[in-house]
Scaffold this motif. Sequence first.
Motif, PDB file in Angstrom:
ATOM      1  N   ASP A 159       0.935  -1.224   0.124  1.00  0.00           N
ATOM      2  CA  ASP A 159      -0.171  -0.101  -0.168  1.00  0.00           C
ATOM      3  C   ASP A 159       0.838   1.339  -0.202  1.00  0.00           C
ATOM      4  N   ASP A 160       0.212   2.312  -0.560  1.00  0.00           N
ATOM      5  CA  ASP A 160       1.027   3.543  -0.399  1.00  0.00           C
ATOM      6  C   ASP A 160       1.924   4.052   0.592  1.00  0.00           C
ATOM      7  N   TRP A 161       1.248   3.755   1.732  1.00  0.00           N
ATOM      8  CA  TRP A 161       1.821   4.540   3.012  1.00  0.00           C
ATOM      9  C   TRP A 161       3.531   3.825   3.122  1.00  0.00           C
ATOM     10  N   PHE A 162       3.626   2.502   2.698  1.00  0.00           N
ATOM     11  CA  PHE A 162       4.885   2.306   2.539  1.00  0.00           C
ATOM     12  C   PHE A 162       5.790   2.306   1.110  1.00  0.00           C
ATOM     13  N   ILE A 163       5.070   1.666  -0.018  1.00  0.00           N
ATOM     14  CA  ILE A 163       5.422   1.707  -1.355  1.00  0.00           C
ATOM     15  C   ILE A 163       6.073   3.183  -1.687  1.00  0.00           C
ATOM     16  N   GLY A 164       5.426   4.066  -1.345  1.00  0.00           N
ATOM     17  CA  GLY A 164       5.806   5.449  -1.568  1.00  0.00           C
ATOM     18  C   GLY A 164       7.169   5.522  -1.187  1.00  0.00           C
ATOM     19  N   THR A 165       7.648   5.088  -0.231  1.00  0.00           N
ATOM     20  CA  THR A 165       8.881   5.231   0.211  1.00  0.00           C
ATOM     21  C   THR A 165      10.057   4.587  -0.427  1.00  0.00           C
ATOM     22  N   THR A 166       9.685   3.550  -1.485  1.00  0.00           N
ATOM     23  CA  THR A 166      10.767   2.847  -2.047  1.00  0.00           C
ATOM     24  C   THR A 166      10.810   3.355  -3.395  1.00  0.00           C
ATOM     25  N   VAL A 167      11.922   2.937  -4.222  1.00  0.00           N
ATOM     26  CA  VAL A 167      12.099   3.570  -5.474  1.00  0.00           C
ATOM     27  C   VAL A 167      11.254   3.233  -6.494  1.00  0.00           C
ATOM     28  N   MET A 168      10.085   2.139  -5.908  1.00  0.00           N
ATOM     29  CA  MET A 168       9.377   1.842  -7.009  1.00  0.00           C
ATOM     30  C   MET A 168       7.918   2.714  -6.882  1.00  0.00           C
ATOM     31  N   ASP A 169       7.906   3.889  -6.711  1.00  0.00           N
ATOM     32  CA  ASP A 169       7.022   4.783  -6.123  1.00  0.00           C
ATOM     33  C   ASP A 169       6.174   5.448  -7.535  1.00  0.00           C
ATOM     34  N   SER A 170       6.095   4.809  -8.589  1.00  0.00           N
ATOM     35  CA  SER A 170       5.571   5.590  -9.881  1.00  0.00           C
ATOM     36  C   SER A 170       3.851   5.295  -9.348  1.00  0.00           C
ATOM     37  N   GLY A 171       3.163   6.620  -9.719  1.00  0.00           N
ATOM     38  CA  GLY A 171       1.736   6.480  -9.457  1.00  0.00           C
ATOM     39  C   GLY A 171       1.163   6.700  -7.871  1.00  0.00           C
ATOM     40  N   ILE A 172       2.258   6.976  -6.995  1.00  0.00           N
ATOM     41  CA  ILE A 172       1.852   7.092  -5.580  1.00  0.00           C
ATOM     42  C   ILE A 172       2.200   8.607  -5.113  1.00  0.00           C
ATOM     43  N   PRO A 173       1.147   9.127  -4.581  1.00  0.00           N
ATOM     44  CA  PRO A 173       1.112  10.541  -4.223  1.00  0.00           C
ATOM     45  C   PRO A 173       2.124  10.655  -2.890  1.00  0.00           C
ATOM     46  N   ALA A 174       2.650  12.001  -2.612  1.00  0.00           N
ATOM     47  CA  ALA A 174       3.437  11.887  -1.435  1.00  0.00           C
ATOM     48  C   ALA A 174       2.923  11.213   0.031  1.00  0.00           C
ATOM     49  N   VAL A 175       3.745  10.591   0.460  1.00  0.00           N
ATOM     50  CA  VAL A 175       3.310   9.843   1.829  1.00  0.00           C
ATOM     51  C   VAL A 175       4.063  10.387   3.134  1.00  0.00           C
ATOM     52  N   ASP A 176       3.156  10.117   4.024  1.00  0.00           N
ATOM     53  CA  ASP A 176       3.664  10.792   5.445  1.00  0.00           C
ATOM     54  C   ASP A 176       4.242   9.806   6.232  1.00  0.00           C
ATOM     55  N   THR A 177       5.444   9.068   5.603  1.00  0.00           N
ATOM     56  CA  THR A 177       6.083   7.978   6.168  1.00  0.00           C
ATOM     57  C   THR A 177       7.596   8.382   6.413  1.00  0.00           C
ATOM     58  N   VAL A 178       8.048   8.293   7.399  1.00  0.00           N
ATOM     59  CA  VAL A 178       9.556   8.385   7.878  1.00  0.00           C
ATOM     60  C   VAL A 178      10.441   7.275   8.269  1.00  0.00           C
ATOM     61  N   ARG A 179      11.461   7.142   8.018  1.00  0.00           N
ATOM     62  CA  ARG A 179      12.461   6.030   8.383  1.00  0.00           C
ATOM     63  C   ARG A 179      13.268   6.202   9.549  1.00  0.00           C
ATOM     64  N   PHE A 180      13.627   5.232  10.322  1.00  0.00           N
ATOM     65  CA  PHE A 180      14.770   5.005  11.068  1.00  0.00           C
ATOM     66  C   PHE A 180      15.620   3.826  11.121  1.00  0.00           C
ATOM     67  N   ALA A 181      16.698   3.854  11.850  1.00  0.00           N
ATOM     68  CA  ALA A 181      17.597   2.765  11.862  1.00  0.00           C
ATOM     69  C   ALA A 181      17.493   1.795  12.673  1.00  0.00           C
ATOM     70  N   ASN A 183      18.384  -1.022  15.491  1.00  0.00           N
ATOM     71  CA  ASN A 183      19.227  -0.947  16.230  1.00  0.00           C
ATOM     72  C   ASN A 183      20.008   0.317  16.845  1.00  0.00           C
ATOM     73  N   ASP A 184      19.359   1.424  16.575  1.00  0.00           N
ATOM     74  CA  ASP A 184      19.697   2.689  16.751  1.00  0.00           C
ATOM     75  C   ASP A 184      18.792   3.354  17.539  1.00  0.00           C
ATOM     76  N   LEU A 185      18.704   3.442  18.740  1.00  0.00           N
ATOM     77  CA  LEU A 185      17.740   4.145  19.663  1.00  0.00           C
ATOM     78  C   LEU A 185      17.520   5.600  19.171  1.00  0.00           C
ATOM     79  N   ASP A 186      18.898   6.252  19.001  1.00  0.00           N
ATOM     80  CA  ASP A 186      18.823   7.694  18.913  1.00  0.00           C
ATOM     81  C   ASP A 186      18.209   7.968  17.528  1.00  0.00           C
ATOM     82  N   SER A 187      18.260   7.193  16.688  1.00  0.00           N
ATOM     83  CA  SER A 187      17.636   7.362  15.234  1.00  0.00           C
ATOM     84  C   SER A 187      16.224   7.417  15.534  1.00  0.00           C
ATOM     85  N   LEU A 188      15.593   6.460  16.149  1.00  0.00           N
ATOM     86  CA  LEU A 188      14.248   6.465  16.623  1.00  0.00           C
ATOM     87  C   LEU A 188      13.699   7.428  17.462  1.00  0.00           C
ATOM     88  N   ALA A 189      14.592   7.933  18.325  1.00  0.00           N
ATOM     89  CA  ALA A 189      14.159   9.141  19.212  1.00  0.00           C
ATOM     90  C   ALA A 189      14.092  10.390  18.306  1.00  0.00           C
TER      91      ALA A 189
END
Length: 451
Positions: A159-181, A183-189
């Motif tokens: 679905d859009d909320w995830f595939i929109g974050t990948t390189v195969m995002d053709s046809g998908i509007p901007a998504v409100d999804t962010v990434r974190f690393a 095993n890195d608590l600082d990244s999530l924080a």
Amino acid sequence: MPDATELIAQRSFTRSNELQDRLHDLVPGGAHTYARGADQYPERMAPILVRGSGCRVSDSDGNEFIEYGMGLRAVTLGHGYGPVVAAVSRAIADGVGFTRPTELELEAAQDFLSLVPGADMVKFAKNGSDVTTAAVRLARAVTGRETVAVCAQPFFSVDDWFIGTTVMDSGIPAVDTVRFAYNDLDSLAGVLSSYDVACVVMEAATAVAEPAPGYLEGVRALCDRHGALLVFDEMITGFRWSAGGAQQVYGVVPDLSCWGKAMGNGFPIAALAGKREFMELGGLRTDRDRVFLLSTTHGAESGGLAAFCAVAQAYSTLDPIGRMEQAGRQLAEGVRAVADELGIGEYLQVLGRPSNLVFVTRDRAGEPSQAFRTLFLRELLRGGVLGQSFVTSAAHTPADIEQTVAVCRHAAHTYLQALEQGDVTGFRIGRPVAPALRRRAEPRRIEEMRQ
């Protein structure tokens, strides 16, 4: 151990190639799952399968293979596992879909919740994407927020909320999804401090990454502190790490969890599970605005539910995970010993949990190489081994593993020759395999369309 020279054969793929060409004419990509595509295998060596039994499959040319990956990790008990097939046969003989719930729905829910002690309620569906998207929708309703934080891991949903974050995002509007690393608590924080996050979606562990001590506990604490729901994707870890999933292994309970794959030993069934206070928002015991949680015609189809109940029975009386792990350890040790013996252990590697192994192929510079992967896959296929990974099932016997290691020994010798030459030029592997999710059809674009 079998003699590798006796296992290598000039297998014909003529019929499979004919059928694959027809599939490309009728089905975009030539398969219904990108990970099953012909571009994941050496050119003109992608078998079209007709049957399977245990850990062995046969293709339309009459070739037999020991299979790894096992239906993209969906089959843990083996293809055609008798008790599951019998349970499904009994259930569908009495009808498949009705206008009201069946007793089987209650039985399946009870069986599921007995295996997943951290969940209070469950709702069934047919595929993993539906249940992960339902989890996101529910989290947004609970929190009143839109942003989703996903771990930098391979896959969560079509679905859009995830595939929109990948390189195969053709046809998908901007998504409100962010990434974190991982095993890195600082990244999530940092993400939770910068955005109003509805939920954190992650796999507790993957084939190549285990949680560092205290990591998952830290994730749980950060979600609680920032008011975000914690969602575990248990598609792979469920019924492969343990019957109760990664949450049972690592002792950290999410708010919601998403399940699928091995639940039905290949039959289609998935589940969204979670705490009652959240799940009830999709029910009739709430005064809040109701959430359209999951409502599908086939979600409670009797064949899938019967398959799950039979799988649950097998996990309660047998030890499928122990058998998978034993087979995986034997395979990993055997292939590593072969690679080390030839001095290529740093180039041909077997990594991961014993029940969820992957192999990594590197070129002479030590970089991951799709060309060397293609060469290795070709040699495996020639020896009667089919798999994009070394993921085992409870049906893999010591003899199956011995035969696989013998084939890997032959493949490793070819691999060594390529390393000594510097690359795979001269080995006639054709165009290399390519990542399943990529922006362009190249490097495996189909040049000609059949009329």
